[in-house]
Scaffold this motif. Structure first.
Motif, PDB file in Angstrom:
ATOM      1  N   GLU A 164      54.427  32.887  78.762  1.00 36.54           N
ATOM      2  CA  GLU A 164      55.491  32.785  79.765  1.00 36.54           C
ATOM      3  C   GLU A 164      55.759  31.326  80.124  1.00 36.54           C
ATOM      4  O   GLU A 164      56.908  30.903  80.260  1.00 36.54           O
ATOM      5  CB  GLU A 164      55.093  33.561  81.025  1.00 36.54           C
ATOM      6  CG  GLU A 164      55.055  35.071  80.846  1.00 36.54           C
ATOM      7  CD  GLU A 164      56.439  35.680  80.820  1.00 36.54           C
ATOM      8  OE1 GLU A 164      57.404  34.997  81.220  1.00 36.54           O
ATOM      9  OE2 GLU A 164      56.563  36.848  80.397  1.00 36.54           O
ATOM     10  N   GLY A 167      56.963  29.288  76.587  1.00 35.63           N
ATOM     11  CA  GLY A 167      57.820  29.965  75.617  1.00 35.63           C
ATOM     12  C   GLY A 167      58.983  29.132  75.123  1.00 35.63           C
ATOM     13  O   GLY A 167      59.443  29.302  73.990  1.00 35.63           O
ATOM     14  N   ARG A 173      54.804  26.954  71.509  1.00 37.66           N
ATOM     15  CA  ARG A 173      55.137  28.317  71.078  1.00 37.66           C
ATOM     16  C   ARG A 173      54.582  28.589  69.679  1.00 37.66           C
ATOM     17  O   ARG A 173      54.018  29.647  69.406  1.00 37.66           O
ATOM     18  CB  ARG A 173      56.658  28.484  71.095  1.00 37.66           C
ATOM     19  CG  ARG A 173      57.150  29.879  70.751  1.00 37.66           C
ATOM     20  CD  ARG A 173      58.640  29.968  70.963  1.00 37.66           C
ATOM     21  NE  ARG A 173      59.381  29.086  70.094  1.00 37.66           N
ATOM     22  CZ  ARG A 173      60.413  28.325  70.483  1.00 37.66           C
ATOM     23  NH1 ARG A 173      60.813  28.325  71.728  1.00 37.66           N
ATOM     24  NH2 ARG A 173      61.048  27.553  69.619  1.00 37.66           N
ATOM     25  N   LEU A 185      52.659  41.944  73.416  1.00 36.52           N
ATOM     26  CA  LEU A 185      53.759  41.694  74.352  1.00 36.52           C
ATOM     27  C   LEU A 185      54.073  40.203  74.435  1.00 36.52           C
ATOM     28  O   LEU A 185      55.246  39.816  74.528  1.00 36.52           O
ATOM     29  CB  LEU A 185      53.395  42.245  75.734  1.00 36.52           C
ATOM     30  CG  LEU A 185      53.337  43.775  75.831  1.00 36.52           C
ATOM     31  CD1 LEU A 185      52.793  44.202  77.190  1.00 36.52           C
ATOM     32  CD2 LEU A 185      54.733  44.373  75.604  1.00 36.52           C
ATOM     33  N   ALA A 186      53.032  39.372  74.390  1.00 38.60           N
ATOM     34  CA  ALA A 186      53.254  37.921  74.400  1.00 38.60           C
ATOM     35  C   ALA A 186      53.952  37.491  73.116  1.00 38.60           C
ATOM     36  O   ALA A 186      54.864  36.649  73.142  1.00 38.60           O
ATOM     37  CB  ALA A 186      51.927  37.187  74.560  1.00 38.60           C
ATOM     38  N   ARG A 188      55.922  39.293  71.227  1.00 36.98           N
ATOM     39  CA  ARG A 188      57.325  39.742  71.266  1.00 36.98           C
ATOM     40  C   ARG A 188      58.152  38.838  72.169  1.00 36.98           C
ATOM     41  O   ARG A 188      59.304  38.499  71.845  1.00 36.98           O
ATOM     42  CB  ARG A 188      57.386  41.191  71.772  1.00 36.98           C
ATOM     43  CG  ARG A 188      58.799  41.747  71.853  1.00 36.98           C
ATOM     44  CD  ARG A 188      58.789  43.218  72.244  1.00 36.98           C
ATOM     45  NE  ARG A 188      60.139  43.734  72.326  1.00 36.98           N
ATOM     46  CZ  ARG A 188      60.898  43.714  73.423  1.00 36.98           C
ATOM     47  NH1 ARG A 188      60.406  43.184  74.553  1.00 36.98           N
ATOM     48  NH2 ARG A 188      62.126  44.205  73.413  1.00 36.98           N
ATOM     49  N   HIS A 189      57.595  38.430  73.295  1.00 42.67           N
ATOM     50  CA  HIS A 189      58.296  37.516  74.196  1.00 42.67           C
ATOM     51  C   HIS A 189      58.622  36.205  73.484  1.00 42.67           C
ATOM     52  O   HIS A 189      59.743  35.680  73.602  1.00 42.67           O
ATOM     53  CB  HIS A 189      57.453  37.249  75.439  1.00 42.67           C
ATOM     54  CG  HIS A 189      57.974  36.145  76.302  1.00 42.67           C
ATOM     55  ND1 HIS A 189      59.099  36.281  77.094  1.00 42.67           N
ATOM     56  CD2 HIS A 189      57.543  34.856  76.482  1.00 42.67           C
ATOM     57  CE1 HIS A 189      59.339  35.143  77.732  1.00 42.67           C
ATOM     58  NE2 HIS A 189      58.403  34.264  77.372  1.00 42.67           N
ATOM     59  N   GLY A 192      61.430  36.505  71.065  1.00 41.15           N
ATOM     60  CA  GLY A 192      62.701  36.437  71.789  1.00 41.15           C
ATOM     61  C   GLY A 192      63.098  35.005  72.101  1.00 41.15           C
ATOM     62  O   GLY A 192      64.287  34.645  72.024  1.00 41.15           O
ATOM     63  N   GLN A 193      62.120  34.169  72.431  1.00 39.48           N
ATOM     64  CA  GLN A 193      62.402  32.756  72.696  1.00 39.48           C
ATOM     65  C   GLN A 193      62.857  32.051  71.414  1.00 39.48           C
ATOM     66  O   GLN A 193      63.733  31.181  71.453  1.00 39.48           O
ATOM     67  CB  GLN A 193      61.151  32.077  73.257  1.00 39.48           C
ATOM     68  CG  GLN A 193      60.733  32.566  74.634  1.00 39.48           C
ATOM     69  CD  GLN A 193      61.737  32.158  75.702  1.00 39.48           C
ATOM     70  OE1 GLN A 193      62.352  31.109  75.631  1.00 39.48           O
ATOM     71  NE2 GLN A 193      61.904  33.011  76.699  1.00 39.48           N
ATOM     72  N   CYS A 221      64.819  40.768  65.328  1.00 45.37           N
ATOM     73  CA  CYS A 221      64.044  41.088  66.539  1.00 45.37           C
ATOM     74  C   CYS A 221      63.538  42.526  66.510  1.00 45.37           C
ATOM     75  O   CYS A 221      62.417  42.804  66.956  1.00 45.37           O
ATOM     76  CB  CYS A 221      64.891  40.825  67.782  1.00 45.37           C
ATOM     77  SG  CYS A 221      65.106  39.073  68.146  1.00 45.37           S
ATOM     78  N   THR A 225      59.674  43.463  66.695  1.00 45.33           N
ATOM     79  CA  THR A 225      59.189  44.382  67.734  1.00 45.33           C
ATOM     80  C   THR A 225      58.399  45.538  67.130  1.00 45.33           C
ATOM     81  O   THR A 225      57.306  45.878  67.592  1.00 45.33           O
ATOM     82  CB  THR A 225      60.374  44.942  68.542  1.00 45.33           C
ATOM     83  OG1 THR A 225      61.043  43.857  69.197  1.00 45.33           O
ATOM     84  CG2 THR A 225      59.895  45.937  69.586  1.00 45.33           C
TER      85      THR A 225
END
Length: 402
Positions: A164, A167, A173, A185-186, A188-189, A192-193, A221, A225
Motif C-alpha cells: 500500500e 505501490g 514495487r 492480495l498485495a 494483485r494490488h 493494478g498499480q 489484469c 487476478t
C-alpha cells in the motif's frame, strides 16, 4: 605468546609508528580469540585490547576491529565502542560483527545515520525484528535492500502495508513483486498499480489505440487476478477469494476467465464463498455433477439464468480437456461456446450475456493469434521445396535491346 613474543609485542604497542602499533593491535586480537591459557593471561590480553581503543590512529583501531570483526567471541564492550568509532571502522563492525544484538542494532537505527543503516542491511544474518525496524523508516532504498533479502521472513500484514505504501514507486514495487512470500492480495494490488503506470505512460498511450489498450490491460489484469488466485488456492489460502468477493471484484467475466484458463482451484474457491457451500462439495459437483446440480450451484452464487447455463456448458466441456496447458483446447472450446450461443439464441444474444459474449470474442481472437504463431514456419520447415504461389502466368515476349 612466549616471553620473547610478549616483549616484542610491548615494543610494537609502544612504537611511535602507527603501522607497528597496528600490528600489535592485530596480534593482541588474535591472541585473545585463540587464548586457552590461565585467566590472568586472558585478563591481560583483554586490558591490552581496551588500551587500543584510545589509540589516536584510525589505522590502529581499524587493525583491532578487523582482528575481532567476524568472531562470536569478541568482547561486546569493545565491539560496541568500535561501532561508534570512525565511519570506516563502525560500518564494518555493524555489517559483520556477530556479537551485536538486535537491541544494539535497534539503537543504531534510532541514530538515523543513513550509511550505517545501509550497511546493516548487508549483515550475514538479519532478524525479522531488525528488518521491520529498517523498512518502517520509510526510505525506499532501505526498503528495497531489505526486500531483496529472501532469507528474511516478513509477516504478511507487513508486506500488505508495504504494498500500500510503495505501490506507486516502480523500484520498490518491483522488489515486492519478486518476493515469493508476497500475499496474493498485495500482489494483485501491485499489478493494478502497474496497470495504472502503463496506462499513463506516453509511449504506451501513443503506440496503442485507446480501446485496444483498455482491452489488453483488462485481460492482463484478469489473468493476473485468476493466476494469483490459483496459486493462493493451491496453498489453501481461501481468504484471497473471500476478499475479492467482499470487494465486489468477482463477476461472470472473471469466473469465465478462470475456467477458460484452467484455474479450477480459484474458480472453486469463489463458488464456495459465493454459494456458502463447503469446498469439497463444490469440487464434487464440478467434477461429476449433473447439469441440474451445476445450475443449482450457480444459482446459489447469484448468477442469472443465461450466465448459469453458459458456465454449466463451459464446465461440461472443461471436463474433457486440459485447459491449464492445452492452448488448442482452449481455442476450440471458446469457439464452440460462441457457436452454441449464436445458434441457441438465433443470433440475438441476450443483454445479460453482452459482457461475457464480448469476453468470449476477445478470447477467441487472442487464442487464435497465439495458436497461429509458429505454424507457418513449422510447415515451411517440413516442406521446404513446396511452392506457395505457383507461377502459371504465360511467358511474356522479351524484346532484345535496341
Amino acid at each position: 605468546m612466549s616471553m620473547v613474543a610478549y616483549q616484542r609485542y610491548v615494543q610494537l604497542s609502544q612504537s611511535c609508528d602507527s603501522e607497528e602499533r597496528g600490528q600489535a593491535a592485530h596480534i593482541a586480537a588474535m591472541a585473545y580469540l585463540g587464548h586457552r591459557g590461565p585467566a590472568d593471561e586472558q585478563a591481560a590480553l583483554y586490558a591490552a585490547l581496551m588500551n587500543f581503543l584510545d589509540d589516536r590512529s584510525v589505522k590502529v583501531r581499524a587493525a583491532l576491529a578487523y582482528g575481532l570483526l567476524h568472531s562470536e567471541h569478541a568482547p561486546r564492550p569493545i565491539m560496541l565502542a568500535l561501532a561508534q568509532d570512525a565511519p570506516v571502522i563502525s560500518r564494518a563492525v555493524v555489517q559483520f560483527s556477530p556479537v551485536l544484538l538486535d537491541a544494539d542494532l535497534i539503537g543504531i537505527i534510532r541514530s538515523g545515520d543513513p550509511d550505517m543503516l545501509a550497511v546493516m542491511t548487508m549483515r550475514p544474518a538479519l532478524s525479522t525484528r531488525v528488518a521491520l525496524a529498517l523498512v518502517r523508516i520509510e526510505d525506499p532504498d532501505l526498503c528495497i535492500r531489505v526486500l531483496a533479502r529472501d532469507d528474511i521472513a516478513l509477516p504478511e500484514d507487513e508486506l500488505m502495508v508495504l504494498a500500500e505504501r510503495w505501490g506507486e514507486d516502480a523500484r520498490t514495487r518491483g522488489a515486492l513483486l519478486k518476493r515469493k512470500d508476497l500475499p496474493g492480495l498485495a500482489r494483485r494490488h501491485l499489478v493494478g498499480q502497474v496497470r495504472e503506470a502503463l496506462m499513463g505512460t506516453r509511449i504506451v498511450k501513443g503506440a496503442i489505440q485507446p480501446r485496444r489498450l483498455d482491452r489488453l490491460m483488462r485481460d492482463a489484469c484478469d489473468t493476473a487476478t485468476t493466476s494469483i488466485g490459483e496459486r493462493e488456492a493451491g496453498r489453501g489460502r481461501v481468504h484471497y477469494a473471500k476478499a475479492l468477493i467482499e470487494a465486489d471484484a468477482v463477476n461472470a467475466r472473471l469466473m469465465l476467465h478462470a475456467l477458460v484458463h484452467g484455474q479450477v482451484l480459484f474458480f472453486a474457491d469463489c463458488l464456495a464463498e459465493l454459494a456458502e457451500t463447503p469446498r469439497a462439495k463444490v469440487f464434487t459437483i464440478l467434477d461429476g455433477g449433473s447439469r441440474a446440480a451445476l445450475n443449482a450451484l450457480f444459482a446459489r452464487c447469484g448468477f442469472s439464468a443465461p450466465v448459469r447455463n453458459l458456465l454449466a456448458r463451459m464446465v461440461s466441456h472443461a471436463r474433457t480437456a486440459d485447459l491449464a496447458d492445452d492452448l488448442a483446447a482452449r481455442h476450440f472450446i471458446v469457439s464452440l461456446l460462441i457457436e452454441e450461443l449464436i445458434t441457441e439464441h438465433e443470433g440475438d444474444i441476450p443483454g445479460t450475456l453482452d459482457e461475457v459474449f464480448a469476453y468470449l470474442n476477445e478470447q477467441n481472437i487472442a487464442l487464435a493469434r497465439a495458436a497461429a504463431r509458429g505454424v507457418m514456419p513449422a510447415f515451411a520447415a517440413e516442406v521446404p521445396d513446396a511452392v506457395m504461389v505457383p507461377d502459371d502466368r504465360p511467358n511474356r515476349l522479351t524484346l532484345p535491346a535496341a
